[in-house]
Design an enzyme around this catalytic site. Sequence first.
Site, PDB file in Angstrom:
ATOM      1  CE  LYS A 117      -4.234  -1.490   2.493  1.00 53.72           C
ATOM      2  NZ  LYS A 117      -5.172  -1.109   3.676  1.00 53.72           N
ATOM      3  NE  ARG A 166     -11.338  11.220   1.276  1.00 51.26           N
ATOM      4  CZ  ARG A 166     -12.222  10.087   1.101  1.00 51.26           C
ATOM      5  NH1 ARG A 166     -13.666  10.031   1.340  1.00 51.26           N
ATOM      6  NH2 ARG A 166     -11.594   8.869   0.647  1.00 51.26           N
TER       7      ARG A 166
END
Length: 721
Positions: free
Chosen positions: A189, A324
């Site tokens: 990742k 967010r």
Amino acid sequence: MYRTKTPILLFHPLAVHIRHLHKENSKVVITRIDKILIANRGEIACRISRTAKLLGIRTVAVYSEVDKNALHVEQADEAYCIGPAPSSQSYLRQDKIISIAKKSKCQAIHPGYGFLSENTEFAELCQKENIIFIGPPASAIHSMGIKNTSKNIMMEAGVPVIAGYHGEDQSNKTLIQEAKKIGFPLMIKAVRGGGGKGMRIISKESEFVEGLESARTESIKAFGDSTVLLEQYICDPRHIEVQVFADKHGNVVHMFERDCSVQRRHQKIIEEAPAPGISANLRSNLGMTAVQAAKAVGYVGAGTVEFIMDRDQNKFYFMEMNTRLQVEHPITEAITGLDLVEWQLRVAAGNELPLTQSNINHRGHAFEARIYAENPKKDFLPGAGKLSYLRTPKITSDAIRVETGVREKDEVSIHYDPMIAKLAIWGKDREEALAVLRSKLNEYNIAGLDTNIEFLKSLCSHPDFRQGQVHTGFIDEHYEKLFPKLQIPSEVAAQAALALILYEDTQSLRSSLATNDPLSPFATEIGFRLNHSLTSTYSFNVCDSKIKVEVKYIEPEVYTMRINEIGQWRKVSGILKKKEDTLELCAEIDETITRSKVHKIRDKLYLFTKDCGWQFNISRMKFDDSVDNDTKSDPSKALSPMPGCIDKLFVAKGDVVKNGDPLLVINAMKMEHIIRASTNGRVDNILCSIGDNVPKDKVLIQLAASTGSTDVKNQETKISN
């Protein structure tokens, strides 16, 4: 700042009474926000604008040159051009956004999701310029935005984290050693990654180096950082995330969990809340752990803590935190009756959270289906183009919600995400919500480009999905049932022929009936109408099959039809009428009446029945020079699988290549594709250059004739959003 006695209910049929709470001796300054800049585009910009307007807050939009006529621009009170189409020259231009915010006298900037929403530097710049960033503090974005840092913080806070390597030594030697310690399969990742970018699943050691370099390359392009981490890969886990909210007064709450397990290309495709099969005790543990994670980084605002959960043992591990508002936030709003954008605005202004944890409840069940411009049968390859025909479901109650940033005739651009809309549904329980979702997907009709709507219907009808047996490998496990070989019913083929006859009656016969242009694709049909003693044949390509419909005239608007020269002749009649803004075909076939929506674009006829959307490619006598079918199947020609930009060339003219060798890379719609040779040969001609924008099916590289094997796919999707 505004004050309301109840939250603004965008979805839920139940009103939830709230009081505005204030702590005595609070040192947090309450700021009046009456104008915000929305630093985003598409459906999320429209979504934010809607709540802002309900609260009496003026909105300022920004747009790239290709978005000048976009819906989010139309809905704003003011709008400013911010640059050319590429996001790096427009929606990611921090300096321009700040300049416009100051020029338009906005007190705050809402970044939506994507683009600058999780950009530490932008949050810091807003603070420096005395503009409120409607999001968490820069320190929290930084800590949670770098995956190895976030995992170390979580481990120190006692949050369970999956085993892996999060170290600073990024040499291939160290990473290979650590990979062997972890074992395969494992996941690579990008530490700053998101949306599947910079992510690779490695099943065996021999694939590690290639996967590592590919992840690094994509990460540096997307995030400017090639650093990666390694972690144990749990096969077919569930992806569970918890919505959290925090204010500047130290209050943190969770709003229960969402299940986002069903994915393609590491990106969510359908989400639901609450997660199916989760016990009350497990739900409580997930929520408390998410709150613990938020507190560990001094979080403020809306955030999502994502967990990987072993579906056999129900053990969950921290994966990452999205700092967010999430794409799928409407389903949390659905089950809680709260408006998360309103909460964001309250918190950003310095107010306390409107509710404490004990006052936040959930009721019913909700689904969100993401509608994309993509071809599921071709590995969900995204597409671009005009929405020539767009009909959305009827909104019959607050339990049905369509979030979109496009209208009919708008373009789905190659420069941005291919999501067209989100269809969100609330029901009293999971069974009801799923039934309504399937029904409303039938009402979502789009023509002009490929979409995933039929796939979503298939997914919602699968027995295991209906029972809540979801996991991240769901699509691969059930691929054959999710992508069945469709056999077109004879009734549907007859409807298509009837629709074409009636459609052309109203369109083509306006010209002189005496003119029978041999190049006209409907010359035969016009001649047939003048001489009713003949039999006319309509040929279609549909569902990868050729369909031939023989038609005999009986009397005005009454025919007999036979499909593929077999079976009985069937009596068919009907009318084509305009109903509101849609053409509706009312057909009677052997005394059975059906109604369908019809739309025709050049040589394509779209027929939307009560449970399926069909695309008929009409056979033409006229030569079509756009893309030759022989070219598509010619292994010596490497074609562009979609509109995009040429990013890399791996070969030069005269190079000898083998079947499967990489030829070039094309970037489009946040995806990177490696185009590989489909045969052995020599590079005879290169018909593109780095930086070129190319259309779909353009010949990019021509190979000299070869006797090598051709049984290899032409392109391979390497990266996903």
